[in-house]
Design a protein around this motif. Structure first.
Motif, PDB file in Angstrom:
ATOM      1  N   PHE A  59     -65.733 -92.087 -61.095  1.00  0.00           N
ATOM      2  CA  PHE A  59     -64.679 -91.701 -62.035  1.00  0.00           C
ATOM      3  C   PHE A  59     -63.370 -92.319 -61.582  1.00  0.00           C
ATOM      4  CE2 PHE A  59     -65.057 -88.383 -58.779  1.00  0.00           C
ATOM      5  CZ  PHE A  59     -63.772 -88.295 -58.293  1.00  0.00           C
ATOM      6  N   GLU A  60     -62.441 -92.439 -62.505  1.00  0.00           N
ATOM      7  CA  GLU A  60     -61.106 -92.924 -62.160  1.00  0.00           C
ATOM      8  C   GLU A  60     -60.298 -91.771 -61.572  1.00  0.00           C
ATOM      9  OE1 GLU A  60     -58.802 -95.644 -64.633  1.00  0.00           O
ATOM     10  OE2 GLU A  60     -60.479 -95.598 -66.060  1.00  0.00           O
ATOM     11  N   TRP A  61     -59.456 -92.099 -60.620  1.00  0.00           N
ATOM     12  CA  TRP A  61     -58.648 -91.078 -59.970  1.00  0.00           C
ATOM     13  C   TRP A  61     -57.219 -91.595 -59.815  1.00  0.00           C
ATOM     14  CZ3 TRP A  61     -56.545 -92.700 -55.318  1.00  0.00           C
ATOM     15  CH2 TRP A  61     -57.124 -93.835 -54.752  1.00  0.00           C
ATOM     16  N   ALA A  62     -56.330 -90.686 -59.530  1.00  0.00           N
ATOM     17  CA  ALA A  62     -54.925 -91.068 -59.341  1.00  0.00           C
ATOM     18  C   ALA A  62     -54.275 -90.064 -58.394  1.00  0.00           C
ATOM     19  CB  ALA A  62     -54.189 -91.105 -60.678  1.00  0.00           C
ATOM     20  N   THR A  63     -53.061 -90.401 -57.966  1.00  0.00           N
ATOM     21  CA  THR A  63     -52.303 -89.528 -57.074  1.00  0.00           C
ATOM     22  C   THR A  63     -50.950 -89.186 -57.689  1.00  0.00           C
ATOM     23  OG1 THR A  63     -51.211 -91.332 -55.892  1.00  0.00           O
ATOM     24  CG2 THR A  63     -53.374 -90.627 -55.075  1.00  0.00           C
ATOM     25  N   ALA A  64     -50.378 -88.113 -57.214  1.00  0.00           N
ATOM     26  CA  ALA A  64     -49.038 -87.678 -57.624  1.00  0.00           C
ATOM     27  C   ALA A  64     -48.516 -86.757 -56.529  1.00  0.00           C
ATOM     28  CB  ALA A  64     -49.097 -86.941 -58.964  1.00  0.00           C
TER      29      ALA A  64
END
Length: 451
Positions: free
Chosen positions: A308-313
């Motif tokens: 799956f695609e993931w991201a950070t914040a």
């Protein structure tokens, strides 16, 4: 710093072993502490210094050895004998014993022990060295990193790369739940955690977020970093029972535990998680849709490639502190000079190079996927970064980011708070005010005993 399983044990051991470390440091040899040069290395005399550090993985050792080689090339008369995979207990035993086999320069993953390194004079005060070379520490190192390298005015260590904690989220799960952006406030976060939770009988097919303190990196100090608490008052007494931010955090976490199914249900689900520093990490496997973690996780995800695609914040902040969004808890590796060293001038040259030379800091950060520890290195065009890693660079630069303050007995106060957290989240401790008061008294008594 490690991006392996030893990282978590480092944080745990740092807090748990404080009193034992103090006992060793209390009788440590305290040698000279001058910045004038007591080994004739400045005049060109050949000097060999011993450098102890904790890195052990092949890639990490290769990276620190490359920096040492570059240092020796620039300082041909100073030779460095590097010894890796050294834990703090061995450092303290050696500093206590002194002698020819003791290290001159020491690197430690245990920022919680800085208060002891400084107060027992096991590490030399670096202020005279900094002043001699015209280095303004406040303009060189981010405030949070500088804070965890000093104690009561004694700058006995300097930052050598850092860690910051932020939010990781599953973009596919977000899209399926209709969430269009990372939550910025804790009310948004609670709503997202609920929307992302998919029940499965008495358990979960997917959990929005694992809030338990036994979860990976979901510790009291990491959560509290989003509030900016004052752990101690001006007289050095514990402020946990007086600062409303501490109770606010504990109540927020307990509310999240209850709303997501309760302690027992969450703890049972937690028992199904794979090892934190592996492809079986629950965020990697999709068992949790959001996680709090450090910058090193970006490298792990890039290597393991989840489906799956993931991201950070940045991790969210309290609703009434929205202006501080972008902050995060910070920690890292520290480096100092043994007070017992008879080669402090040469030792300082190595410490100065490792901590303030921009190319050295950047190359090391690039190699082991940690955060640079100077302003210049954080802004260097040579720094390898992408949008996900940049999140943590920005957290490191954020003026509201913070850390846990050093204490004379190391991380014992963090253990006390964490134990209260365990009791409160499970329902064992029902009166939070009473628990905070008792914990503050416990902390004050332990500190008084350590002095």
């Amino acid at each position: 710093m490690h991006s392996t399983s030893s990282r978590r044990s480092r944080r745990t051991i740092a807090a748990v072993t404080g009193s034992a470390v103090l006992a060793l440091l209390a009788t440590a040899c305290t040698g000279t502490n001058d910045a004038g040069g007591n080994d004739d290395s400045a005049s060109g005399k050949d000097v060999t210094i011993t450098f102890w550090h904790g890195w052990s993985q092949d890639s990490e050792v290769k990276a620190i050895d490359a920096n040492i080689a570059a240092f020796e090339k620039a300082h041909p008369n100073i030779h460095v004998k590097a010894v890796g995979n050294i834990a703090d207990d061995k450092v303290n035993q050696s500093l206590r014993a002194g002698g020819a086999d003791a290290p001159d320069v020491v690197s430690s993953f245990t920022t919680n022990n800085v208060g002891m390194f400084c107060s027992t004079k096991a590490f030399a005060d670096l202020k005279p060295f900094l002043a001699k070379d015209g280095i303004d520490a406040a303009k060189t190192f981010p405030a949070a990193m500088l804070n965890y390298t000093q104690f009561e005015g004694d700058q006995c260590s300097l930052p050598l790369l850092g860690d910051a904690f932020g939010l990781y989220y599953n973009k596919a799960a977000f899209a399926k739940a209709g969430i269009t952006s990372a939550p910025k406030t804790f009310s948004e976060f609670a709503a997202a955690a609920t929307a992302l939770t998919v029940p499965d009988g008495n358990g979960f097919k997917q959990l929005g977020f694992m809030p338990l303190y036994h979860g990976y990196e979901s510790s009291t100090e990491h959560f509290l970093g989003q509030w900016g608490p004052s752990y101690f008052d001006g007289s050095g007494k514990s402020n946990l029972a007086s600062d409303p931010k501490v109770a606010a955090m504990l109540n927020w976490q307990k509310g999240l535990v209850d709303s997501l199914g309760g302690y027992d249900k969450l703890d049972k689900y937690r028992s199904t998680f794979g090892e934190e520093f592996s492809a079986k990490n629950p965020f990697h496997t999709g068992q949790v849709a959001m996680a709090i973690d450090g910058e090193w996780r970006t490298a792990s995800l890039a290597e393991n490639k989840p489906d799956f695609e993931w991201a950070t914040a940045p991790f969210p902040v309290p609703d009434d502190q929205l202006a501080t969004y972008g902050r995060g808890y910070q920690t890292g590796t520290i480096v100092g000079i043994a007070s017992s060293s008879k080669k402090q001038a040469a030792a300082w040259e190595l410490v100065k190079y490792l901590t303030t030379d921009t190319d050295a800091v950047v190359s090391f950060a690039n190699a082991i996927h940690n955060l640079p520890s100077t302003f210049d290195a954080l802004n260097s065009p040579k720094l390898i970064s992408d949008d996900n890693f940049k999140t943590f660079l920005d957290i490191a630069k954020n003026q509201h980011s913070g850390t846990t303050p050093p204490s004379v007995n190391g991380g014992a106060y963090i253990v006390s708070l964490q134990n209260l957290g365990y009791a409160y989240e499970s329902g064992e401790q029902k009166d939070l005010a009473a628990g905070l008061t008792a914990t503050a008294k416990e902390i004050d008594a332990a500190i008084a005993q350590a002095k």
